[in-house]
Design an enzyme around this catalytic site. Structure first.
Site, short mmCIF file in Angstrom:
data_model
loop_
_atom_site.label_atom_id
_atom_site.label_comp_id
_atom_site.label_asym_id
_atom_site.label_seq_id
_atom_site.Cartn_x
_atom_site.Cartn_y
_atom_site.Cartn_z
N ASN A 40 22.07 12.06 5.53
CA ASN A 40 22.28 12.39 3.82
C ASN A 40 21.83 11.17 2.73
O ASN A 40 22.61 10.20 2.68
CB ASN A 40 23.55 12.76 3.80
CG ASN A 40 23.86 13.18 2.40
OD1 ASN A 40 23.05 13.44 1.66
ND2 ASN A 40 25.30 13.34 2.17
N TRP A 41 21.02 11.33 2.25
CA TRP A 41 20.54 10.10 1.10
C TRP A 41 21.20 10.46 -0.25
O TRP A 41 20.79 9.43 -1.09
CB TRP A 41 18.99 10.03 1.07
CG TRP A 41 18.26 9.87 2.22
CD1 TRP A 41 18.94 9.38 3.46
CD2 TRP A 41 16.80 9.72 2.54
NE1 TRP A 41 17.71 8.95 4.30
CE2 TRP A 41 16.56 9.32 3.95
CE3 TRP A 41 15.74 10.00 1.73
CZ2 TRP A 41 15.39 9.22 4.52
CZ3 TRP A 41 14.37 9.87 2.37
CH2 TRP A 41 14.19 9.35 3.65
N LYS A 42 21.87 11.46 -0.41
CA LYS A 42 22.75 11.38 -1.49
C LYS A 42 21.54 11.14 -2.85
O LYS A 42 20.48 11.70 -2.62
CB LYS A 42 23.60 10.57 -1.82
CG LYS A 42 24.57 10.64 -0.44
CD LYS A 42 25.97 9.89 -0.51
CE LYS A 42 26.68 9.90 0.70
NZ LYS A 42 28.06 9.70 0.95
N GLY B 261 25.41 8.90 5.82
CA GLY B 261 25.31 8.61 4.45
C GLY B 261 24.80 7.18 4.52
O GLY B 261 23.48 7.05 4.56
N GLY B 262 25.57 6.16 4.22
CA GLY B 262 24.99 4.86 3.69
C GLY B 262 24.12 4.30 4.79
O GLY B 262 23.04 3.75 4.55
N HIS C 51 28.92 19.82 0.97
CA HIS C 51 29.55 18.17 1.00
C HIS C 51 30.70 18.02 0.29
O HIS C 51 30.71 18.63 -0.84
CB HIS C 51 28.25 17.47 0.74
CG HIS C 51 28.50 16.06 1.19
ND1 HIS C 51 29.19 15.25 0.35
CD2 HIS C 51 27.95 15.35 2.05
CE1 HIS C 51 29.28 13.89 0.97
NE2 HIS C 51 28.66 13.83 2.00
N GLU D 250 33.87 16.04 8.24
CA GLU D 250 33.68 14.81 7.37
C GLU D 250 34.94 14.57 6.57
O GLU D 250 35.06 15.04 5.47
CB GLU D 250 32.63 14.97 6.43
CG GLU D 250 31.18 15.00 7.07
CD GLU D 250 30.03 14.47 6.29
OE1 GLU D 250 29.44 13.64 6.61
OE2 GLU D 250 30.12 14.87 4.97
N GLU E 207 31.44 15.74 -1.51
CA GLU E 207 30.71 14.97 -2.91
C GLU E 207 30.69 16.19 -3.85
O GLU E 207 30.72 16.20 -5.14
CB GLU E 207 29.77 14.21 -2.94
CG GLU E 207 30.24 12.52 -2.41
CD GLU E 207 29.08 12.07 -1.40
OE1 GLU E 207 28.08 12.26 -1.91
OE2 GLU E 207 29.58 11.10 -0.86
N SER F 64 31.31 7.25 7.47
CA SER F 64 30.92 5.62 7.75
C SER F 64 30.66 5.48 9.07
O SER F 64 30.94 4.38 9.96
CB SER F 64 32.23 4.80 7.43
OG SER F 64 32.49 5.04 6.00
N GLY G 32 31.96 7.11 2.78
CA GLY G 32 31.58 5.90 1.97
C GLY G 32 32.43 4.84 1.89
O GLY G 32 32.51 3.83 0.89
C1 PEP Z 1 28.03 11.51 4.07
O1 PEP Z 1 27.49 11.34 2.77
O2 PEP Z 1 27.89 12.45 4.60
C2 PEP Z 1 28.53 10.19 4.75
C3 PEP Z 1 29.30 10.66 5.69
O3 PEP Z 1 28.50 9.13 4.08
P1 PEP Z 1 28.78 7.59 4.73
O4 PEP Z 1 28.00 7.73 6.19
O5 PEP Z 1 28.10 6.79 3.96
O6 PEP Z 1 30.37 7.52 4.89
#
Ligand code: PEP
Length: 243
Positions: A6-8, A221-222, A92, A163, A94, A200, A169
């Site tokens: 997920n590149w947000k 994500g990251g 999501h 999640e 966010e 994470s 994040g």
């Molecule tokens: C996400 O955005 O779905 C996520 C899990 O982010 P991260 O891996 O950065 O915690």
């Protein structure tokens, strides 16, 4: 096993194209695991142009439930399909936290996307306050049951991503045991084929999470923004799928 990035709100079309080219080079053939990248809407076309016909699928980060209309800022399933995307993330945290998305809109988005032939990753998860108040199961039940009410028979194209909001994040990851417990709970509520873990995930912790019996992949994500770390997670998943 499915690994989704997920590149947000990162990577415009140019960066997306170069990342996708580098990803294919790193993967060097059949990766042995299902892989998805989810760029921003404006970068979908660039990702599809690089990845079409290969082993990596392209999803959007959201989708609206109406076909068209006065919904500024939204994108319909037909628009996504026309741009070459084959799936979408919905709900999501966010989106829930910053853009007022609810269990109901998440369910509407999931149902419409699936009806239109898109695959879906539907996200659920509790906040830190909810976990500390002992409400994790009640929150997961409410979120999952909203999706189940809209999509009573989960099709193969639907994955649920657990999640925990406190792990997204933040660098804090759920322990494999915590993830396993939540995944088993979700699966007990709703017989979805894939329950992904997100929060994470990085190359250093992917293996311990992905070896848990109810963890069927990861939403990253990251660590998905870097081609080397994302590929490393994909390789770990491929190795575990073979064993
Ligand atoms: C996400 O955005 O779905 C996520 C899990 O982010 P991260 O891996 O950065 O915690």
């Amino acid at each position: 096993m499915l690994i989704a990035g997920n590149w947000k709100m990162f990577k415009g079309p140019g960066e997306t194209a170069s990342f996708c080219a580098a990803l294919l080079e790193e993967l060097d053939g059949e990766p042995g695991v299902d892989i998805v990248v989810a760029p921003a809407f404006v970068s979908l076309h660039a990702a599809v142009a690089e990845l079409e016909g290969g082993p990596v699928r392209v999803y959007a980060q959201s989708v609206h439930w109406e076909e068209e209309g006065a919904f500024t800022g939204e994108v319909s399933r037909s628009m996504l399909i026309a741009s070459g995307a084959t799936g979408a993330i919905v709900g999501h945290s966010e989106r829930r936290q910053y853009f007022c998305e609810t269990d109901e809109t998440t369910a509407l988005r999931a149902a419409a996307a699936l009806e239109g032939g898109l695959s879906v990753i539907a996200c659920v998860g509790e906040t830190l306050d909810e976990r500390e108040a002992g409400e994790t199961e009640a929150v997961l039940r409410r979120q999952v049951e909203a999706i189940a009410a809209a999509v009573p028979e989960p099709p193969a194209g639907l994955a649920v991503a657990y999640e925990p909001v406190w792990a997204i994040g933040t660098g804090v990851t759920a322990t494999p045991e915590t993830a396993q417990e939540a995944h088993a709970f979700v699966r007990g509520l709703y017989p979805v084929e894939l329950v992904l873990y997100g929060g994470s995930v990085k190359p250093e912790n992917a293996e311990e999470l992905l070896t848990k019996p109810d963890v069927d992949g990861a939403l990253v994500g990251g660590a998905s923004l870097d081609v080397v770390s994302f590929t490393e997670i994909c390789r770990t998943a491929a190795r575990l799928s073979r064993s």
